[in-house]
Design an enzyme around this catalytic site. Structure first.
Site, PDB file in Angstrom:
ATOM      1  N   GLY A 104       0.945  -1.301   0.133  1.00  0.00           N
ATOM      2  CA  GLY A 104      -0.082  -0.618   0.118  1.00  0.00           C
ATOM      3  C   GLY A 104       1.066   0.904   0.193  1.00  0.00           C
ATOM      4  O   GLY A 104       0.290   1.770   0.264  1.00  0.00           O
ATOM      5  N   SER A 110       0.682   5.553   3.978  1.00  0.00           N
ATOM      6  CA  SER A 110       2.628   5.548   3.340  1.00  0.00           C
ATOM      7  C   SER A 110       3.596   6.675   3.280  1.00  0.00           C
ATOM      8  O   SER A 110       3.960   6.764   3.792  1.00  0.00           O
ATOM      9  CB  SER A 110       2.828   3.920   2.771  1.00  0.00           C
ATOM     10  OG  SER A 110       2.506   3.463   2.558  1.00  0.00           O
ATOM     11  N   ARG A 185     -14.082  -0.475   3.417  1.00  0.00           N
ATOM     12  CA  ARG A 185     -14.881  -1.475   3.347  1.00  0.00           C
ATOM     13  C   ARG A 185     -15.851  -0.438   2.653  1.00  0.00           C
ATOM     14  O   ARG A 185     -15.818   1.196   3.593  1.00  0.00           O
ATOM     15  CB  ARG A 185     -15.459  -1.616   4.874  1.00  0.00           C
ATOM     16  CG  ARG A 185     -16.946  -2.576   5.595  1.00  0.00           C
ATOM     17  CD  ARG A 185     -17.420  -2.562   6.575  1.00  0.00           C
ATOM     18  NE  ARG A 185     -18.889  -2.628   6.798  1.00  0.00           N
ATOM     19  CZ  ARG A 185     -19.146  -2.841   7.492  1.00  0.00           C
ATOM     20  NH1 ARG A 185     -18.786  -2.536   9.038  1.00  0.00           N
ATOM     21  NH2 ARG A 185     -20.015  -3.551   8.012  1.00  0.00           N
ATOM     22  N   HIS A 280      -8.820  -5.135  17.269  1.00  0.00           N
ATOM     23  CA  HIS A 280      -8.398  -3.978  16.821  1.00  0.00           C
ATOM     24  C   HIS A 280     -10.409  -2.871  15.902  1.00  0.00           C
ATOM     25  O   HIS A 280     -10.598  -3.644  14.848  1.00  0.00           O
ATOM     26  CB  HIS A 280      -7.791  -3.010  15.408  1.00  0.00           C
ATOM     27  CG  HIS A 280      -8.030  -2.528  15.371  1.00  0.00           C
ATOM     28  ND1 HIS A 280      -7.561  -1.374  15.568  1.00  0.00           N
ATOM     29  CD2 HIS A 280      -8.565  -1.217  14.079  1.00  0.00           C
ATOM     30  CE1 HIS A 280      -7.767   0.450  15.257  1.00  0.00           C
ATOM     31  NE2 HIS A 280      -7.966   0.119  13.709  1.00  0.00           N
TER      32      HIS A 280
END
Length: 441
Positions: A104, A110, A185, A280
């Site tokens: 990613g 990042s 999602r 989480h």
């Protein structure tokens, strides 16, 4: 990536390399030697181009790969140069270079994290690194942009950068793997669907790590749902110690420390021994029973126990959603900071008496938590990349009940992804209600 898609940019790449060579030839001092060569332009099913320079500046012909031949990750720009420094001029105090793979790598998280890594902030001012950046065909142009910015930043500790879209190439010899890339999602997507979609990504990446990474690679899974993704990843990497896999719960820990400090009216560096237990998700358990403020138990400093039991946990869970309302997007910079914090907690000794949170493999845990899960627990490290679980913690009924609820959720997620861990047919009996954190929907 198809050759036709890259062809228009190849001449530009070559021109850039020619300009670089011309500039270098006039500026390089005699005491540093460079071995520069123009690499042929490989073409393969994985695609890509390589960029370097040579004195004659002759364009090489297109190389046609043999049957079954695969492409390699692309070095980028200045990082394609081969340095041949005289031994007496090498930096004597630097450590051996380490290789860090990041998935990613073209994303926002990042984009904040890579520059922290390159600057020496995370691994130290004497630790040179090589970055191997994993993207996708869709993000490859952005990945090149990231490499360009790293190139322009002139970090002396950043000795190599390569980019690519195949994990089997990018994870080669990786000593750290930061797995950030995952599908978000979307609207109408059930949690079971997300577990399956992202689980397939992490199953494949686990297989790639198992095949080509260092046998002692340390893996931090950020892509959500990170606990179960980390479990899927480690199950597909049987040659790597399960203990080496982490799911990121450090952002939850940092948020909990901040809220306790605000309530107590102190700066957050006064908060220690903060544990996030469990998943989480909204079943996570910020532990105020064992946490301390200025060396004292939290419940001694914060007398409002109703706030601790009823409001504190909800504030941590909803922090990401509140940020989206203000900022218009999910957290990126603070997530990058928490990844850096998580790494630093493993490569620097934990202060005496303190600990940190990480979602790690539960086998052999001293808390009675079900085995064969990835569960956030308190850890200490000697600074060697390894850790041990903290044994001297206390529990009350309130804490145990909530830990049990998170454990049940992770057991259900494990059953729902059994087809990805080699444990049979998946059965999705996830607990009722949506426990995805608001900031991650």
């Amino acid at each position: 990536m198809a050759v036709a898609e890259l062809s228009p940019s190849y001449k530009t790449q070559l021109k850039t390399c020619q300009q670089l060579s011309s500039s270098l030839s006039t500026r390089l001092s005699d005491h540093r030697k460079f071995s520069l060569r123009l690499l042929p332009r490989p073409v393969s099913v994985r695609g890509g181009i390589r960029c370097s320079v040579a004195p004659n500046q002759v364009q090489a012909p297109v190389a046609v790969p043999a049957e079954g031949q695969t492409g390699k990750p692309e070095c980028y720009g200045i990082f394609c140069l081969t340095y041949d420094l005289k031994a007496e001029e090498e930096t004597k105090t630097w450590k051996k270079m380490i290789t860090i793979a990041v998935s990613g790598a073209a994303g926002m998280i990042s984009n904040h994290l890579l520059f922290k890594l390159a600057s020496g902030e995370v691994f130290g001012p004497d630790q040179p690194i090589a970055l191997k950046l994993l993207g996708s065909e869709r993000s490859f142009n952005a990945l090149e942009g990231v490499a360009m910015e790293l190139e322009d930043s002139l970090y002396p500790l950043l000795r190599a950068v390569s980019i690519g879209i195949d994990p089997y190439d990018i994870f080669q010899d990786a000593e750290w793997a930061l797995l950030i890339g995952a599908k978000p999602r979307g609207p109408g997507m059930e949690r079971a669907d997300l577990l399956d979609i992202n689980g397939q990504i992490f199953a494949e990446q686990g297989k790639a790590l198992n095949a080509v990474a260092s046998r002692n690679v340390k893996v931090i899974v950020v892509g959500n749902p990170c606990n179960t993704n980390a479990l899927i990843c480690l199950k597909n990497a049987p040659n790597i110690p399960a203990k080496n896999f982490h799911g990121l719960t450090r952002l939850d820990e940092n948020r909990a420390k901040c809220q306790l400090a605000l309530k107590a009216g102190v700066f957050y560096d006064k908060v220690s021994n903060m544990t996030i237990w469990g998943n989480h998700s909204t079943t996570q358990v910020p532990d105020f029973l064992n946490a301390k403020i200025d060396g004292l138990p939290v419940k001694t400093v914060i007398k409002d126990h109703k706030w601790l039991e009823e409001e504190f946990t909800v504030m941590i869970q909803k922090r990401g959603g509140a940020l989206i309302q203000k900022w218009g997007r999910s957290s990126a910079a603070s997530t990058a900071v928490s990844i850096a914090d998580a790494i630093k907690s493993l490569v620097t000794p934990t202060p005496e008496g303190d600990w940190f949170s990480s979602a790690v493999y539960t086998n052999g845990n001293p808390y009675g938590i079900a085995e064969d899960l990835v569960f956030s627990m308190p850890c200490r490290s000697k600074g060697d990349g390894d850790y041990e679980l903290v044994k001297d913690v206390v529990f009350d009924d309130y804490l145990r009940q909530r830990i049990k609820k998170s454990e049940e959720e992770l057991l259900a997620e494990k059953r729902c992804t059994a087809h990805l861990t080699g444990e049979g047919v998946a059965v999705c009996d996830l607990p009722a209600g949506d426990t995805m954190l608001p900031g991650e929907m």
